[in-house]
Design a protein around this motif. Structure first.
Motif, PDB file in Angstrom:
ATOM      1  N   SER A  99       0.866  -1.178   0.000  1.00  0.00           N
ATOM      2  CA  SER A  99       0.000   0.000   0.000  1.00  0.00           C
ATOM      3  C   SER A  99       0.898   1.221   0.000  1.00  0.00           C
ATOM      4  CB  SER A  99      -0.916   0.013   1.228  1.00  0.00           C
ATOM      5  OG  SER A  99      -1.628   1.231   1.303  1.00  0.00           O
ATOM      6  N   PHE A 100       0.828   2.009  -1.055  1.00  0.00           N
ATOM      7  CA  PHE A 100       1.716   3.164  -1.169  1.00  0.00           C
ATOM      8  C   PHE A 100       1.447   4.202  -0.090  1.00  0.00           C
ATOM      9  CE2 PHE A 100       1.362   1.780  -5.755  1.00  0.00           C
ATOM     10  CZ  PHE A 100       2.582   1.127  -5.754  1.00  0.00           C
ATOM     11  N   SER A 101       0.212   4.219   0.437  1.00  0.00           N
ATOM     12  CA  SER A 101      -0.124   5.146   1.515  1.00  0.00           C
ATOM     13  C   SER A 101       0.156   4.556   2.888  1.00  0.00           C
ATOM     14  CB  SER A 101      -1.603   5.550   1.421  1.00  0.00           C
ATOM     15  OG  SER A 101      -1.873   6.205   0.200  1.00  0.00           O
ATOM     16  N   ALA A 102       0.634   3.328   2.925  1.00  0.00           N
ATOM     17  CA  ALA A 102       1.008   2.644   4.173  1.00  0.00           C
ATOM     18  C   ALA A 102      -0.184   2.392   5.087  1.00  0.00           C
ATOM     19  CB  ALA A 102       2.086   3.431   4.923  1.00  0.00           C
ATOM     20  N   VAL A 103      -1.378   2.236   4.513  1.00  0.00           N
ATOM     21  CA  VAL A 103      -2.573   1.918   5.298  1.00  0.00           C
ATOM     22  C   VAL A 103      -3.426   0.929   4.511  1.00  0.00           C
ATOM     23  CG1 VAL A 103      -2.688   4.085   6.584  1.00  0.00           C
ATOM     24  CG2 VAL A 103      -3.791   3.914   4.343  1.00  0.00           C
ATOM     25  N   PRO A 104      -4.154   0.050   5.218  1.00  0.00           N
ATOM     26  CA  PRO A 104      -5.108  -0.828   4.528  1.00  0.00           C
ATOM     27  C   PRO A 104      -6.387  -0.072   4.206  1.00  0.00           C
ATOM     28  CG  PRO A 104      -5.178  -1.241   6.870  1.00  0.00           C
ATOM     29  CD  PRO A 104      -4.099  -0.213   6.666  1.00  0.00           C
ATOM     30  N   LEU A 105      -7.305  -0.749   3.557  1.00  0.00           N
ATOM     31  CA  LEU A 105      -8.576  -0.126   3.198  1.00  0.00           C
ATOM     32  C   LEU A 105      -9.507  -0.061   4.404  1.00  0.00           C
ATOM     33  CD1 LEU A 105      -9.358  -1.848  -0.235  1.00  0.00           C
ATOM     34  CD2 LEU A 105      -8.385   0.425   0.143  1.00  0.00           C
ATOM     35  N   SER A 106     -10.221   1.045   4.510  1.00  0.00           N
ATOM     36  CA  SER A 106     -11.255   1.158   5.535  1.00  0.00           C
ATOM     37  C   SER A 106     -12.537   0.498   5.031  1.00  0.00           C
ATOM     38  CB  SER A 106     -11.520   2.629   5.859  1.00  0.00           C
ATOM     39  OG  SER A 106     -12.100   3.280   4.737  1.00  0.00           O
ATOM     40  N   LYS A 107     -13.495   0.332   5.918  1.00  0.00           N
ATOM     41  CA  LYS A 107     -14.771  -0.278   5.521  1.00  0.00           C
ATOM     42  C   LYS A 107     -15.504   0.609   4.521  1.00  0.00           C
ATOM     43  CE  LYS A 107     -15.366  -2.877   9.827  1.00  0.00           C
ATOM     44  NZ  LYS A 107     -14.049  -2.482  10.383  1.00  0.00           N
ATOM     45  N   ARG A 108     -15.425   1.913   4.701  1.00  0.00           N
ATOM     46  CA  ARG A 108     -16.069   2.826   3.751  1.00  0.00           C
ATOM     47  C   ARG A 108     -15.470   2.665   2.362  1.00  0.00           C
ATOM     48  NH1 ARG A 108     -14.340   7.512   1.665  1.00  0.00           N
ATOM     49  NH2 ARG A 108     -15.905   8.976   0.823  1.00  0.00           N
ATOM     50  N   GLN A 109     -14.159   2.587   2.282  1.00  0.00           N
ATOM     51  CA  GLN A 109     -13.506   2.418   0.989  1.00  0.00           C
ATOM     52  C   GLN A 109     -13.905   1.093   0.343  1.00  0.00           C
ATOM     53  OE1 GLN A 109      -9.528   3.029   2.639  1.00  0.00           O
ATOM     54  NE2 GLN A 109      -9.223   4.762   1.256  1.00  0.00           N
ATOM     55  N   CYS A 110     -13.970   0.048   1.144  1.00  0.00           N
ATOM     56  CA  CYS A 110     -14.351  -1.258   0.606  1.00  0.00           C
ATOM     57  C   CYS A 110     -15.761  -1.226   0.035  1.00  0.00           C
ATOM     58  CB  CYS A 110     -14.243  -2.328   1.695  1.00  0.00           C
ATOM     59  SG  CYS A 110     -12.548  -2.743   2.162  1.00  0.00           S
ATOM     60  N   PHE A 111     -16.682  -0.592   0.750  1.00  0.00           N
ATOM     61  CA  PHE A 111     -18.061  -0.546   0.258  1.00  0.00           C
ATOM     62  C   PHE A 111     -18.148   0.234  -1.052  1.00  0.00           C
ATOM     63  CE2 PHE A 111     -22.344   1.314   0.055  1.00  0.00           C
ATOM     64  CZ  PHE A 111     -23.097   0.149   0.086  1.00  0.00           C
ATOM     65  N   LEU A 112     -17.447   1.355  -1.133  1.00  0.00           N
ATOM     66  CA  LEU A 112     -17.449   2.136  -2.373  1.00  0.00           C
ATOM     67  C   LEU A 112     -16.908   1.314  -3.538  1.00  0.00           C
ATOM     68  CD1 LEU A 112     -16.155   5.591  -1.051  1.00  0.00           C
ATOM     69  CD2 LEU A 112     -18.483   5.035  -1.773  1.00  0.00           C
ATOM     70  N   LEU A 113     -15.872   0.544  -3.293  1.00  0.00           N
ATOM     71  CA  LEU A 113     -15.267  -0.266  -4.352  1.00  0.00           C
ATOM     72  C   LEU A 113     -16.159  -1.447  -4.730  1.00  0.00           C
ATOM     73  CD1 LEU A 113     -11.606  -0.184  -3.027  1.00  0.00           C
ATOM     74  CD2 LEU A 113     -12.467   0.955  -5.079  1.00  0.00           C
ATOM     75  N   ILE A 114     -16.906  -1.977  -3.767  1.00  0.00           N
ATOM     76  CA  ILE A 114     -17.855  -3.052  -4.067  1.00  0.00           C
ATOM     77  C   ILE A 114     -18.951  -2.542  -5.003  1.00  0.00           C
ATOM     78  CG2 ILE A 114     -19.675  -4.483  -3.053  1.00  0.00           C
ATOM     79  CD1 ILE A 114     -17.822  -4.766  -0.575  1.00  0.00           C
ATOM     80  N   VAL A 115     -19.493  -1.377  -4.683  1.00  0.00           N
ATOM     81  CA  VAL A 115     -20.532  -0.791  -5.538  1.00  0.00           C
ATOM     82  C   VAL A 115     -19.967  -0.466  -6.921  1.00  0.00           C
ATOM     83  CG1 VAL A 115     -22.160   1.103  -5.798  1.00  0.00           C
ATOM     84  CG2 VAL A 115     -21.739   0.142  -3.532  1.00  0.00           C
ATOM     85  N   VAL A 251      -2.532  10.797   5.699  1.00  0.00           N
ATOM     86  CA  VAL A 251      -3.265   9.750   6.395  1.00  0.00           C
ATOM     87  C   VAL A 251      -2.725   9.610   7.804  1.00  0.00           C
ATOM     88  CG1 VAL A 251      -3.913   7.320   6.394  1.00  0.00           C
ATOM     89  CG2 VAL A 251      -3.642   8.537   4.235  1.00  0.00           C
ATOM     90  N   ASP A 252      -3.641   9.620   8.773  1.00  0.00           N
ATOM     91  CA  ASP A 252      -3.257   9.423  10.166  1.00  0.00           C
ATOM     92  C   ASP A 252      -3.203   7.924  10.435  1.00  0.00           C
ATOM     93  OD1 ASP A 252      -2.740   9.481  12.826  1.00  0.00           O
ATOM     94  OD2 ASP A 252      -4.500  10.670  13.408  1.00  0.00           O
ATOM     95  N   VAL A 253      -2.015   7.366  10.341  1.00  0.00           N
ATOM     96  CA  VAL A 253      -1.849   5.924  10.475  1.00  0.00           C
ATOM     97  C   VAL A 253      -2.244   5.444  11.863  1.00  0.00           C
ATOM     98  CG1 VAL A 253      -0.186   4.037  10.293  1.00  0.00           C
ATOM     99  CG2 VAL A 253       0.009   6.014   8.783  1.00  0.00           C
ATOM    100  N   ALA A 254      -2.065   6.282  12.869  1.00  0.00           N
ATOM    101  CA  ALA A 254      -2.349   5.866  14.243  1.00  0.00           C
ATOM    102  C   ALA A 254      -3.824   5.572  14.463  1.00  0.00           C
ATOM    103  CB  ALA A 254      -1.890   6.953  15.214  1.00  0.00           C
ATOM    104  N   GLN A 255      -4.695   6.179  13.642  1.00  0.00           N
ATOM    105  CA  GLN A 255      -6.126   5.979  13.822  1.00  0.00           C
ATOM    106  C   GLN A 255      -6.650   4.761  13.081  1.00  0.00           C
ATOM    107  OE1 GLN A 255      -8.153   9.571  12.747  1.00  0.00           O
ATOM    108  NE2 GLN A 255      -7.238  10.781  14.389  1.00  0.00           N
ATOM    109  N   LEU A 256      -5.805   4.117  12.288  1.00  0.00           N
ATOM    110  CA  LEU A 256      -6.249   2.981  11.506  1.00  0.00           C
ATOM    111  C   LEU A 256      -5.743   1.693  12.128  1.00  0.00           C
ATOM    112  CD1 LEU A 256      -5.622   4.390   7.946  1.00  0.00           C
ATOM    113  CD2 LEU A 256      -7.798   4.148   9.114  1.00  0.00           C
TER     114      LEU A 256
END
Length: 258
Positions: A99-115, A251-256
């Motif tokens: 992950s170039f941003s050094a974070v995994p996908l959030s649930k919101r991102q996953c739902f948007l990509l599913i749609v 991206v605030d990595v600490a919050q993920l």
């Protein structure tokens, strides 16, 4: 009808292009999630039909419901969101997928990509399945004029010409040379302009096809109403959803949770 190859290559090609344009903020996790849903997503109904046959006779109904651009994410969107979010965290933690941003996908991102994946799947299906006689494709063609040579109505020439010229002139005005420049603001303003003109264009076409008796040709023999609505739903909307899923620059990595 489109097989695995076209679905995979269309979605992954779009994802790779967005990776490049976003400088990695739309990363491999985005691309893979989007691609899997565009490729296998709605076709999971075939598997559910087989699975449902062990429990009841409603397997076929369930498969038909899932193989739909809307019902797919309404029925499976929530469980798949948690699944893909967990897979993204797991694969990132173990170093399987970068992950170039050094974070995994959030649930919101996953739902948007599913749609987005579901809609992109049907971008190909509606055009190339059922021997060119799918309901969507048939409706698109029905918005054109097939009763001989289409009449050239002066009011249609004026309205369509005015809208097209307004779009071009408006774009030039928004992006004119000026002291203060903002690519983000100008792109948003340009997108709003396109949306307004497209809405008026569709309104004109719909009024001539469905509201006027007898029916008139809104743009000669062209099926512009069907084409614009199809592109809005199955091309522009999924790509907009992908853009909405892009990681922010900071991206605030600490919050993920990792």
């Amino acid at each position: 009808m489109p097989g695995p190859g076209p679905h995979l290559m269309y979605a992954m090609g779009s994802g790779v292009a967005m990776m490049k344009l976003s400088n990695g903020r739309f990363g491999p996790h985005h691309t893979l999630t989007y691609t899997v849903n565009a490729f296998f997503g709605p076709d999971i109904g075939s598997f559910s039909e087989w699975l449902g046959s062990f429990f009841s006779s409603s397997g076929s109904a369930l498969a038909d419901a899932i193989h739909d651009p809307v019902y797919y994410f309404l029925i499976l969107g929530l469980p798949l969101t948690f699944l893909y979010s967990w897979i993204s965290r797991f694969s990132f933690r173990l170093g399987i997928l970068d992950s170039f941003s050094a974070v995994p996908l959030s649930k919101r991102q996953c739902f948007l990509l599913i749609v987005a994946g579901s809609l992109s799947h049907f971008f190909l299906d509606h055009l190339f399945e059922e021997n060119g006689r799918s309901k969507m494709y048939t409706w698109i063609l029905s918005t054109g004029w097939w009763k001989g040579r289409a009449p050239v109505n002066p009011d249609a020439v004026f309205v369509v010409g005015f809208l097209c010229i307004s779009l071009l002139v408006g774009f030039i005005y928004i992006n004119r040379v000026k002291p203060v420049k903002s690519a983000i603001n100008q792109s948003y303003q340009s997108a709003k302009l396109i949306l307004i003109i497209a809405s008026l264009y569709c309104l004109w076409c719909a009024s001539q096809i469905y509201w006027v008796t007898p029916r008139r040709a809104p743009v000669g023999e062209e099926a512009d109403l069907g084409i614009l609505i199809f592109l809005a739903m199955y091309f522009f909307l999924p790509h907009c959803l992908c853009i909405m899923s892009i990681n922010p620059k900071d991206v605030d990595v600490a919050q993920l949770p990792l």
